[in-house]
Design a protein around this motif. Structure first.
Motif, PDB file in Angstrom:
ATOM      1  N   ALA A 157       0.856  -1.076  -0.083  1.00 12.09           N
ATOM      2  CA  ALA A 157      -0.044   0.092   0.076  1.00 12.09           C
ATOM      3  C   ALA A 157       0.809   1.318   0.004  1.00 12.09           C
ATOM      4  CB  ALA A 157      -1.042  -0.165   1.278  1.00 12.09           C
ATOM      5  N   GLY A 158       2.171   1.177  -0.366  1.00 12.30           N
ATOM      6  CA  GLY A 158       2.925   2.309  -0.637  1.00 12.30           C
ATOM      7  C   GLY A 158       3.473   2.975   0.797  1.00 12.30           C
ATOM      8  N   GLY A 159       3.569   1.784   1.701  1.00  6.18           N
ATOM      9  CA  GLY A 159       4.030   2.296   3.040  1.00  6.18           C
ATOM     10  C   GLY A 159       5.824   2.582   2.843  1.00  6.18           C
ATOM     11  N   ALA A 160       6.369   2.759   4.024  1.00  5.43           N
ATOM     12  CA  ALA A 160       7.806   2.816   3.994  1.00  5.43           C
ATOM     13  C   ALA A 160       8.517   1.575   3.973  1.00  5.43           C
ATOM     14  CB  ALA A 160       8.270   3.765   5.601  1.00  5.43           C
ATOM     15  N   LEU A 161       9.711   1.523   3.491  1.00  3.20           N
ATOM     16  CA  LEU A 161      10.528   0.396   3.276  1.00  3.20           C
ATOM     17  C   LEU A 161      11.802   0.258   4.388  1.00  3.20           C
ATOM     18  CD1 LEU A 161      10.215  -0.088  -0.531  1.00  3.20           C
ATOM     19  CD2 LEU A 161       8.618  -1.368   1.453  1.00  3.20           C
ATOM     20  N   LEU A 162      12.173  -0.802   4.368  1.00  2.20           N
ATOM     21  CA  LEU A 162      13.237  -0.984   5.486  1.00  2.20           C
ATOM     22  C   LEU A 162      14.745  -0.610   4.674  1.00  2.20           C
ATOM     23  CD1 LEU A 162      13.935  -1.870   8.535  1.00  2.20           C
ATOM     24  CD2 LEU A 162      14.680  -3.816   7.338  1.00  2.20           C
ATOM     25  N   GLY A 163      15.277   0.130   5.421  1.00  4.42           N
ATOM     26  CA  GLY A 163      16.662   0.605   4.937  1.00  4.42           C
ATOM     27  C   GLY A 163      17.759  -0.371   5.549  1.00  4.42           C
ATOM     28  N   GLY A 164      17.782  -0.501   7.102  1.00  7.35           N
ATOM     29  CA  GLY A 164      18.575  -1.519   7.666  1.00  7.35           C
ATOM     30  C   GLY A 164      18.659  -1.561   9.055  1.00  7.35           C
ATOM     31  N   VAL A 165      19.301  -2.327   9.602  1.00  6.08           N
ATOM     32  CA  VAL A 165      19.438  -2.296  11.027  1.00  6.08           C
ATOM     33  C   VAL A 165      20.812  -1.487  11.949  1.00  6.08           C
ATOM     34  CG1 VAL A 165      19.871  -4.126  12.877  1.00  6.08           C
ATOM     35  CG2 VAL A 165      18.338  -4.558  11.115  1.00  6.08           C
ATOM     36  N   ILE A 166      20.274  -0.842  12.880  1.00  2.36           N
ATOM     37  CA  ILE A 166      21.628  -0.171  13.640  1.00  2.36           C
ATOM     38  C   ILE A 166      21.782  -0.952  14.742  1.00  2.36           C
ATOM     39  CG2 ILE A 166      22.440   1.788  14.793  1.00  2.36           C
ATOM     40  CD1 ILE A 166      20.157   3.415  12.936  1.00  2.36           C
ATOM     41  N   ALA A 167      23.026  -1.619  14.818  1.00  2.00           N
ATOM     42  CA  ALA A 167      23.327  -2.677  15.825  1.00  2.00           C
ATOM     43  C   ALA A 167      24.158  -1.868  17.060  1.00  2.00           C
ATOM     44  CB  ALA A 167      24.323  -3.663  15.354  1.00  2.00           C
ATOM     45  N   ASN A 168      23.321  -1.721  18.231  1.00  2.00           N
ATOM     46  CA  ASN A 168      23.682  -0.723  19.273  1.00  2.00           C
ATOM     47  C   ASN A 168      23.976  -1.592  20.348  1.00  2.00           C
ATOM     48  OD1 ASN A 168      24.020   1.673  20.185  1.00  2.00           O
ATOM     49  ND2 ASN A 168      22.106   1.747  21.508  1.00  2.00           N
ATOM     50  N   SER A 169      24.873  -0.912  21.079  1.00  2.00           N
ATOM     51  CA  SER A 169      25.701  -1.485  22.436  1.00  2.00           C
ATOM     52  C   SER A 169      26.241  -2.613  22.245  1.00  2.00           C
ATOM     53  CB  SER A 169      24.124  -1.765  23.454  1.00  2.00           C
ATOM     54  OG  SER A 169      23.599  -0.634  23.917  1.00  2.00           O
ATOM     55  N   MET A 170      26.840  -2.772  20.974  1.00  2.00           N
ATOM     56  CA  MET A 170      27.635  -3.983  20.838  1.00  2.00           C
ATOM     57  C   MET A 170      28.927  -3.992  21.806  1.00  2.00           C
ATOM     58  SD  MET A 170      26.440  -5.626  18.319  1.00  2.00           S
ATOM     59  CE  MET A 170      24.716  -5.172  19.201  1.00  2.00           C
ATOM     60  N   VAL A 171      29.205  -5.088  22.628  1.00  2.00           N
ATOM     61  CA  VAL A 171      30.229  -5.182  23.729  1.00  2.00           C
ATOM     62  C   VAL A 171      31.109  -6.321  23.146  1.00  2.00           C
ATOM     63  CG1 VAL A 171      31.070  -5.591  25.888  1.00  2.00           C
ATOM     64  CG2 VAL A 171      28.877  -3.894  25.260  1.00  2.00           C
ATOM     65  N   HIS A 172      30.608  -7.522  23.011  1.00  2.00           N
ATOM     66  CA  HIS A 172      31.226  -8.689  22.559  1.00  2.00           C
ATOM     67  C   HIS A 172      30.919  -9.071  21.190  1.00  2.00           C
ATOM     68  CE1 HIS A 172      31.856  -9.387  26.994  1.00  2.00           C
ATOM     69  NE2 HIS A 172      30.361  -9.222  27.097  1.00  2.00           N
ATOM     70  N   PRO A 173      32.054  -9.751  20.646  1.00  2.00           N
ATOM     71  CA  PRO A 173      31.932 -10.027  19.178  1.00  2.00           C
ATOM     72  C   PRO A 173      30.625 -10.955  19.047  1.00  2.00           C
ATOM     73  CG  PRO A 173      34.223 -10.241  19.840  1.00  2.00           C
ATOM     74  CD  PRO A 173      33.452 -10.019  21.150  1.00  2.00           C
ATOM     75  N   TYR A 174      30.279 -11.828  19.949  1.00  2.00           N
ATOM     76  CA  TYR A 174      29.051 -12.705  19.526  1.00  2.00           C
ATOM     77  C   TYR A 174      27.984 -11.678  19.570  1.00  2.00           C
ATOM     78  CZ  TYR A 174      27.055 -12.164  24.405  1.00  2.00           C
ATOM     79  OH  TYR A 174      26.384 -11.805  25.325  1.00  2.00           O
ATOM     80  N   GLN A 175      28.051 -10.974  20.050  1.00  2.00           N
ATOM     81  CA  GLN A 175      26.633  -9.884  19.791  1.00  2.00           C
ATOM     82  C   GLN A 175      26.608  -9.415  18.162  1.00  2.00           C
ATOM     83  OE1 GLN A 175      27.774  -7.140  22.968  1.00  2.00           O
ATOM     84  NE2 GLN A 175      26.028  -7.856  24.189  1.00  2.00           N
ATOM     85  N   SER A 176      27.546  -9.101  17.749  1.00  2.00           N
ATOM     86  CA  SER A 176      27.410  -8.488  16.500  1.00  2.00           C
ATOM     87  C   SER A 176      27.237 -10.016  15.448  1.00  2.00           C
ATOM     88  CB  SER A 176      28.516  -7.872  15.914  1.00  2.00           C
ATOM     89  OG  SER A 176      29.760  -8.259  16.259  1.00  2.00           O
TER      90      SER A 176
END
Ligand SMILES: Nc1ncnc2c1ncn2[C@@H]1O[C@H](COP(=O)(O)OP(=O)(O)OP(=O)(O)O)[C@@H](O)[C@H]1O
Ligand SMILES: [Mg+2]
Length: 292
Positions: free
Chosen positions: A175-194
């Motif tokens: 219906a012409g809604g907004a689309l997704l640009g992407g994800v901002i991965a916040n509060s990364m501390v450990h590699p397993y989180q990314s």
């Protein structure tokens, strides 16, 4: 004819870092020379505080409750680097629909042709919470924003909220809604989180715009009532926010994400639980992914 601003909505679970990230993006875009408006769509009305030395501003809905006719300029305040700051506000707690409040607030600015008059390059909406409530889907559904970015950490509830947002975007995409640009991965501390966020975006056919570490510089800046871009422009964290802003500026093609079904999401989470146990016991090296 005057140009149309690029309109962006930032979503994410409560407390995940939407306002912090949005304000730093606005600050970085304004440093790049763009004319930016940050539009808080959260009844808490604290989206723009760090652009204005920690100070709050009256909201559009507050003004509309005080008097029938509101000049949009009464609700527009300037902050860092002349960023235009607006807070939609919300209904009295427990009464009315926050989504309708957002529509009313955006309409007020559009009817008075404020975006054109201010010659804006960017309008960035900082949107509360979860699209489970239809009201919060308003910026997507009503075609208010063109591109949606979501802030998530590697925590399951944050990913769950991102997945719900993807469902909302998918639902309104025809219906012409907004689309997704992407994800901002916040509060990364450990590699397993990314790794967890990487795996989630791979499965949902989207992308990570930026990995943003958890940083004490952000805390210090916020305590001083400022964005990191303003308080600590030479810091690594400010450079990361600037890079995110550049990527958003260069981003033009958003897409329909592929949300996971509830059972897929559960299985996915369970497989990561096993992987984390294996990482902890030394059985599996970190940063190898769940491998499922
Ligand atoms: N990368 C980071 N490093 C350190 N602290 C952070 C980071 N991102 C966010 N925070 C902190 O987390 C807290 C919540 O952030 P913020 O207010 O931006 O979240 P929000 O998603 O807008 O919340 P709400 O849903 O309540 O509006 C703030 O104190 C903020 O300083
Ligand atoms: Mg917020």
């Amino acid at each position: 004819m005057s140009k149309q601003p690029k309109q962006i909505a930032i979503y994410g679970k409560g407390g995940i870092g939407k306002s912090t990230t949005t304000s730093n993006i606005s600050a970085a875009l304004s440093d790049m020379g763009y004319r930016v408006m940050q539009f808080g769509c959260d009844p808490k009305a604290d989206s723009t505080n760090t652009l204005r030395d920690g100070a709050s501003i009256p909201t559009i809905l507050d003004l509309l409750r005080e008097k029938k006719k509101v000049d949009a300029h009464e609700a527009i305040f300037t902050g860092y680097n002349n960023i235009y700051c607006v807070e939609a506000g919300g209904p009295a707690p427990g009464v009315g629909c926050a989504g309708r409040g957002i529509i009313t607030a955006v309409q007020l600015l559009k009817q008075q042709r404020v975006f054109e008059e201010l010659d804006l390059d960017y309008v960035i909406y900082d949107v509360l919470g979860d699209v489970v409530c239809g009201g919060f889907a308003v910026p997507i559904r009503e075609g208010i924003a063109q591109h949606v970015f979501t802030v998530t950490s590697a925590d399951f509830m944050a990913i769950y909220a991102a997945n719900n947002l993807f469902k909302g975007i998918q639902k309104y995409s025809n219906a012409g809604g907004a689309l997704l640009g992407g994800v901002i991965a916040n509060s990364m501390v450990h590699p397993y989180q990314s790794e967890i966020v990487d795996d989630f975006v791979r499965r949902t056919h989207t992308q990570v715009m930026q990995y943003v570490p958890r940083s004490i510089t952000v805390t210090q800046s916020e305590l001083g009532g400022k964005t990191t871009i303003e308080a600590s422009p030479q810091s690594t964290q400010a450079a990361i926010y600037r890079q995110l802003a550049r990527r958003i500026d260069e981003h033009h093609q958003s897409a329909v994400p592929h949300p996971l079904e509830p059972s897929e999401l559960r299985d996915w989470a369970a497989s990561w639980a096993d992987t984390l146990v294996a990482i902890e016991s030394g059985e599996v090296r970190e940063a190898v992914g769940a491998g499922i």
